[in-house]
Design a protein around this motif. Structure first.
Motif, PDB file in Angstrom:
ATOM      1  N   MET A   1       0.874  -1.325  -0.008  1.00 49.61           N
ATOM      2  CA  MET A   1       0.001   0.100  -0.225  1.00 49.61           C
ATOM      3  C   MET A   1       0.802   1.415   0.000  1.00 49.61           C
ATOM      4  O   MET A   1       1.930   1.398   0.718  1.00 49.61           O
ATOM      5  N   ALA A   2       0.536   2.165  -0.784  1.00 49.89           N
ATOM      6  CA  ALA A   2       1.275   3.481  -0.795  1.00 49.89           C
ATOM      7  C   ALA A   2       1.211   4.382   0.074  1.00 49.89           C
ATOM      8  O   ALA A   2       0.014   4.419   0.849  1.00 49.89           O
ATOM      9  N   THR A   3       2.342   5.021   0.781  1.00 50.17           N
ATOM     10  CA  THR A   3       2.084   5.866   1.810  1.00 50.17           C
ATOM     11  C   THR A   3       1.629   7.302   1.416  1.00 50.17           C
ATOM     12  O   THR A   3       1.496   7.454   0.016  1.00 50.17           O
ATOM     13  N   ARG A   4       1.297   8.099   2.236  1.00 49.21           N
ATOM     14  CA  ARG A   4       0.536   9.536   1.716  1.00 49.21           C
ATOM     15  C   ARG A   4       1.303  10.201   1.057  1.00 49.21           C
ATOM     16  O   ARG A   4       1.306  10.989  -0.100  1.00 49.21           O
ATOM     17  N   ALA A   5       2.911  10.169   1.184  1.00 52.07           N
ATOM     18  CA  ALA A   5       3.952  10.864   0.467  1.00 52.07           C
ATOM     19  C   ALA A   5       4.052  10.327  -0.898  1.00 52.07           C
ATOM     20  O   ALA A   5       4.216  11.134  -1.994  1.00 52.07           O
ATOM     21  N   GLU A   6       3.873   9.095  -0.978  1.00 47.08           N
ATOM     22  CA  GLU A   6       4.131   8.268  -2.343  1.00 47.08           C
ATOM     23  C   GLU A   6       2.768   8.767  -3.263  1.00 47.08           C
ATOM     24  O   GLU A   6       3.071   9.107  -4.226  1.00 47.08           O
ATOM     25  N   GLN A   7       1.676   8.991  -2.632  1.00 41.70           N
ATOM     26  CA  GLN A   7       0.323   9.053  -3.315  1.00 41.70           C
ATOM     27  C   GLN A   7       0.563  10.551  -3.712  1.00 41.70           C
ATOM     28  O   GLN A   7       0.229  11.010  -5.003  1.00 41.70           O
ATOM     29  N   GLU A   8       1.129  11.742  -2.841  1.00 43.13           N
ATOM     30  CA  GLU A   8       1.329  12.858  -3.206  1.00 43.13           C
ATOM     31  C   GLU A   8       2.165  13.069  -4.294  1.00 43.13           C
ATOM     32  O   GLU A   8       2.157  13.853  -5.168  1.00 43.13           O
ATOM     33  N   SER A   9       3.633  12.136  -4.313  1.00 45.98           N
ATOM     34  CA  SER A   9       4.145  12.392  -5.351  1.00 45.98           C
ATOM     35  C   SER A   9       3.722  11.906  -6.687  1.00 45.98           C
ATOM     36  O   SER A   9       4.252  12.473  -7.745  1.00 45.98           O
TER      37      SER A   9
END
Length: 135
Positions: A1-9
């Protein structure tokens, strides 16, 4: 599952891939400035070289002073047009295309030339459509 930072990136990366069909794409307002009711006509009028405001208004038949001013401001903000204040007495203001504006106006001119050459086909299609919708 993608972290919040990865999603924002990922979202930022998507934002950088310009796609005018996406609602958040920054190219949408630019396209609107160029293809709105007056933007195309302003761009075509400026192809001939530097023009003062009132001369431009005479060239673009039917445009109001307010709409010309707004159109020029939008095109200037987008980098297509330069507003130049000349140090004369009284001061004069001229508008001209930037390099980006000239390149863009070449594309607009090509589209307009294509459209004008195909107007008999467009008019025939309109007549067929109108005949079919009134029956």
């Amino acid at each position: 599952m993608a972290t919040r930072a990865e999603q924002e990136s990922e979202e930022r990366a998507l934002d950088l891939a310009y796609d005018v069909l996406q609602k958040r794409c920054p190219s949408r307002p630019v396209l609107d400035h160029l293809t709105g009711r007056w933007g195309t006509l302003i761009m075509l009028s400026l192809r001939e070289g530097p023009v003062r405001f009132n001369e431009l208004r005479r060239r673009v038949e039917g445009i109001s002073e307010k709409m010309l001013s707004q159109g020029l401001q939008g095109l200037e903000r987008d980098g297509f047009v330069v507003r130049e204040v000349l140090s004369t007495m009284p001061p004069r203001v001229e508008y001209h295309l930037t390099e980006l504006g000239r390149d863009t106006s070449d594309q607009i001119k090509a589209l307009v030339a294509f459209l004008e050459s195909r107007m008999p086909d467009v008019e025939a299609a309109q007549a067929r459509y109108d005949a079919g919708t009134t029956a």
